[in-house]
Design a protein around this motif. Structure first.
Motif, PDB file in Angstrom:
ATOM      1  N   HIS A 119       5.570  41.178   7.841  1.00  0.00           N
ATOM      2  CA  HIS A 119       4.615  40.480   8.693  1.00  0.00           C
ATOM      3  C   HIS A 119       4.995  39.020   8.833  1.00  0.00           C
ATOM      4  CE1 HIS A 119       1.607  43.654   9.024  1.00  0.00           C
ATOM      5  NE2 HIS A 119       1.877  43.937   7.772  1.00  0.00           N
ATOM      6  N   TYR A 120       4.665  38.448   9.969  1.00  0.00           N
ATOM      7  CA  TYR A 120       4.709  37.003  10.189  1.00  0.00           C
ATOM      8  C   TYR A 120       3.594  36.402   9.348  1.00  0.00           C
ATOM      9  CZ  TYR A 120       3.569  32.674  12.679  1.00  0.00           C
ATOM     10  OH  TYR A 120       3.272  31.380  12.997  1.00  0.00           O
ATOM     11  N   PHE A 121       3.794  35.203   8.813  1.00  0.00           N
ATOM     12  CA  PHE A 121       2.793  34.601   7.947  1.00  0.00           C
ATOM     13  C   PHE A 121       2.652  33.121   8.266  1.00  0.00           C
ATOM     14  CE2 PHE A 121       1.695  32.574   3.809  1.00  0.00           C
ATOM     15  CZ  PHE A 121       0.471  33.171   3.615  1.00  0.00           C
ATOM     16  N   SER A 122       1.425  32.654   8.439  1.00  0.00           N
ATOM     17  CA  SER A 122       1.202  31.225   8.643  1.00  0.00           C
ATOM     18  C   SER A 122       0.135  30.754   7.668  1.00  0.00           C
ATOM     19  CB  SER A 122       0.793  30.926  10.084  1.00  0.00           C
ATOM     20  OG  SER A 122      -0.466  31.493  10.361  1.00  0.00           O
ATOM     21  N   TYR A 123       0.276  29.488   7.250  1.00  0.00           N
ATOM     22  CA  TYR A 123      -0.669  28.871   6.333  1.00  0.00           C
ATOM     23  C   TYR A 123      -0.512  27.365   6.414  1.00  0.00           C
ATOM     24  CZ  TYR A 123       3.257  27.918   3.244  1.00  0.00           C
ATOM     25  OH  TYR A 123       4.436  27.438   2.735  1.00  0.00           O
ATOM     26  N   LYS A 124      -1.572  26.642   6.240  1.00  0.00           N
ATOM     27  CA  LYS A 124      -1.534  25.178   6.211  1.00  0.00           C
ATOM     28  C   LYS A 124      -0.632  24.586   7.296  1.00  0.00           C
ATOM     29  CE  LYS A 124      -2.266  24.951   1.230  1.00  0.00           C
ATOM     30  NZ  LYS A 124      -1.739  24.469  -0.043  1.00  0.00           N
ATOM     31  N   ASN A 125      -0.759  25.041   8.521  1.00  0.00           N
ATOM     32  CA  ASN A 125       0.044  24.557   9.651  1.00  0.00           C
ATOM     33  C   ASN A 125       1.542  24.794   9.474  1.00  0.00           C
ATOM     34  OD1 ASN A 125      -2.248  23.630  11.039  1.00  0.00           O
ATOM     35  ND2 ASN A 125      -2.216  21.736   9.887  1.00  0.00           N
ATOM     36  N   GLN A 126       1.897  25.767   8.668  1.00  0.00           N
ATOM     37  CA  GLN A 126       3.297  26.133   8.468  1.00  0.00           C
ATOM     38  C   GLN A 126       3.437  27.622   8.731  1.00  0.00           C
ATOM     39  OE1 GLN A 126       4.816  24.723   4.735  1.00  0.00           O
ATOM     40  NE2 GLN A 126       3.601  22.866   4.855  1.00  0.00           N
ATOM     41  N   GLU A 127       4.686  28.063   8.871  1.00  0.00           N
ATOM     42  CA  GLU A 127       4.904  29.480   9.136  1.00  0.00           C
ATOM     43  C   GLU A 127       6.140  29.986   8.409  1.00  0.00           C
ATOM     44  OE1 GLU A 127       7.654  29.325  13.114  1.00  0.00           O
ATOM     45  OE2 GLU A 127       5.520  29.688  13.376  1.00  0.00           O
ATOM     46  N   LEU A 128       6.097  31.269   8.094  1.00  0.00           N
ATOM     47  CA  LEU A 128       7.262  31.972   7.570  1.00  0.00           C
ATOM     48  C   LEU A 128       7.604  33.050   8.583  1.00  0.00           C
ATOM     49  CD1 LEU A 128       6.218  32.452   3.839  1.00  0.00           C
ATOM     50  CD2 LEU A 128       7.837  30.802   4.754  1.00  0.00           C
ATOM     51  N   GLY A 149      18.774  31.762  13.797  1.00  0.00           N
ATOM     52  CA  GLY A 149      19.702  32.286  14.792  1.00  0.00           C
ATOM     53  C   GLY A 149      20.864  31.358  15.063  1.00  0.00           C
ATOM     54  N   GLY A 150      20.743  30.107  14.681  1.00  0.00           N
ATOM     55  CA  GLY A 150      21.800  29.128  14.921  1.00  0.00           C
ATOM     56  C   GLY A 150      22.300  28.536  13.617  1.00  0.00           C
ATOM     57  N   GLU A 151      22.888  27.361  13.736  1.00  0.00           N
ATOM     58  CA  GLU A 151      23.452  26.708  12.568  1.00  0.00           C
ATOM     59  C   GLU A 151      22.503  25.698  11.936  1.00  0.00           C
ATOM     60  OE1 GLU A 151      27.439  25.344  12.984  1.00  0.00           O
ATOM     61  OE2 GLU A 151      28.007  27.037  14.238  1.00  0.00           O
ATOM     62  N   ASP A 152      21.306  25.572  12.470  1.00  0.00           N
ATOM     63  CA  ASP A 152      20.309  24.647  11.929  1.00  0.00           C
ATOM     64  C   ASP A 152      19.959  25.052  10.504  1.00  0.00           C
ATOM     65  OD1 ASP A 152      18.206  22.922  11.458  1.00  0.00           O
ATOM     66  OD2 ASP A 152      16.798  24.024  12.714  1.00  0.00           O
ATOM     67  N   LYS A 153      20.106  24.121   9.567  1.00  0.00           N
ATOM     68  CA  LYS A 153      19.824  24.417   8.166  1.00  0.00           C
ATOM     69  C   LYS A 153      18.397  24.057   7.771  1.00  0.00           C
ATOM     70  CE  LYS A 153      23.417  22.081   6.709  1.00  0.00           C
ATOM     71  NZ  LYS A 153      24.362  21.439   5.798  1.00  0.00           N
ATOM     72  N   LEU A 154      17.668  23.407   8.653  1.00  0.00           N
ATOM     73  CA  LEU A 154      16.306  22.999   8.321  1.00  0.00           C
ATOM     74  C   LEU A 154      15.374  24.206   8.288  1.00  0.00           C
ATOM     75  CD1 LEU A 154      15.993  19.821  10.540  1.00  0.00           C
ATOM     76  CD2 LEU A 154      16.519  19.945   8.098  1.00  0.00           C
ATOM     77  N   ALA A 155      14.568  24.254   7.287  1.00  0.00           N
ATOM     78  CA  ALA A 155      13.565  25.312   7.164  1.00  0.00           C
ATOM     79  C   ALA A 155      12.435  24.748   6.300  1.00  0.00           C
ATOM     80  CB  ALA A 155      14.179  26.551   6.531  1.00  0.00           C
ATOM     81  N   LYS A 166      11.069  26.214   2.704  1.00  0.00           N
ATOM     82  CA  LYS A 166      11.361  25.449   1.489  1.00  0.00           C
ATOM     83  C   LYS A 166      10.085  25.049   0.757  1.00  0.00           C
ATOM     84  CE  LYS A 166      15.740  23.667   3.181  1.00  0.00           C
ATOM     85  NZ  LYS A 166      16.459  22.484   3.683  1.00  0.00           N
ATOM     86  N   LYS A 167       9.077  24.631   1.508  1.00  0.00           N
ATOM     87  CA  LYS A 167       7.811  24.226   0.889  1.00  0.00           C
ATOM     88  C   LYS A 167       7.123  25.416   0.235  1.00  0.00           C
ATOM     89  CE  LYS A 167       3.662  21.563   1.618  1.00  0.00           C
ATOM     90  NZ  LYS A 167       2.954  20.628   2.456  1.00  0.00           N
ATOM     91  N   TYR A 168       7.128  26.561   0.915  1.00  0.00           N
ATOM     92  CA  TYR A 168       6.516  27.764   0.351  1.00  0.00           C
ATOM     93  C   TYR A 168       7.202  28.141  -0.961  1.00  0.00           C
ATOM     94  CZ  TYR A 168       4.790  32.505  -0.189  1.00  0.00           C
ATOM     95  OH  TYR A 168       4.186  33.639  -0.681  1.00  0.00           O
ATOM     96  N   VAL A 169       8.526  28.146  -0.962  1.00  0.00           N
ATOM     97  CA  VAL A 169       9.285  28.508  -2.159  1.00  0.00           C
ATOM     98  C   VAL A 169       8.996  27.517  -3.285  1.00  0.00           C
ATOM     99  CG1 VAL A 169      11.622  28.698  -3.113  1.00  0.00           C
ATOM    100  CG2 VAL A 169      11.075  29.767  -0.921  1.00  0.00           C
ATOM    101  N   GLN A 170       8.927  26.243  -2.950  1.00  0.00           N
ATOM    102  CA  GLN A 170       8.655  25.212  -3.958  1.00  0.00           C
ATOM    103  C   GLN A 170       7.243  25.369  -4.536  1.00  0.00           C
ATOM    104  OE1 GLN A 170       8.714  21.212  -2.433  1.00  0.00           O
ATOM    105  NE2 GLN A 170       8.940  20.315  -4.462  1.00  0.00           N
ATOM    106  N   GLU A 171       6.261  25.615  -3.679  1.00  0.00           N
ATOM    107  CA  GLU A 171       4.872  25.709  -4.136  1.00  0.00           C
ATOM    108  C   GLU A 171       4.561  27.019  -4.853  1.00  0.00           C
ATOM    109  OE1 GLU A 171       2.310  25.087  -0.777  1.00  0.00           O
ATOM    110  OE2 GLU A 171       2.781  22.949  -0.655  1.00  0.00           O
TER     111      GLU A 171
END
Length: 98
Positions: free
Chosen positions: A39-48, A65-71, A75-80
């Motif tokens: 499932h798609y998941f959103s929380y606190k104005n963020q999404e997975l 889908g591209g070379e963009d490394k930003l996520a 990253k915040k979900y994994v950290q929290e």
């Protein structure tokens, strides 16, 4: 199905729908692999892009889908939440892999 020439997707790195097509591809690979469908998941104005349930574990999934490394949301979900497992799919090959 969309009537898009394959070369427009494969050869054009800035193709507008590359992210959505990549996410759809990953979703199709997950289909039927888990008791609960991804499932798609959103929380606190963020999404997975997806969350998977593997037994009692929730596994966050990021698809690029591209070379963009930003996520930042991923990253915040994994950290929290500190999940045991987190998956990130992209065309980038990690150092040491070939």
């Amino acid at each position: 199905m969309a009537g898009i020439d394959n070369s427009a997707i494969l050869l054009n790195s800035s193709y507008q729908f590359k992210g959505a097509l990549t996410e759809n591809y990953i979703l199709q690979q997950f289909h039927g692999q888990f008791e609960v469908e991804p499932h798609y998941f959103s929380y606190k104005n963020q999404e997975l892009d997806f969350v998977l349930q593997n037994g009692m574990e929730i596994v966050p999934v990021e698809v690029k889908g591209g070379e963009d490394k930003l996520a930042p949301s991923f990253k915040k979900y994994v950290q929290e939440k500190e999940p045991k497992t987190a998956l990130r799919f992209s065309i980038k090959i990690p150092a040491g892999f070939s």
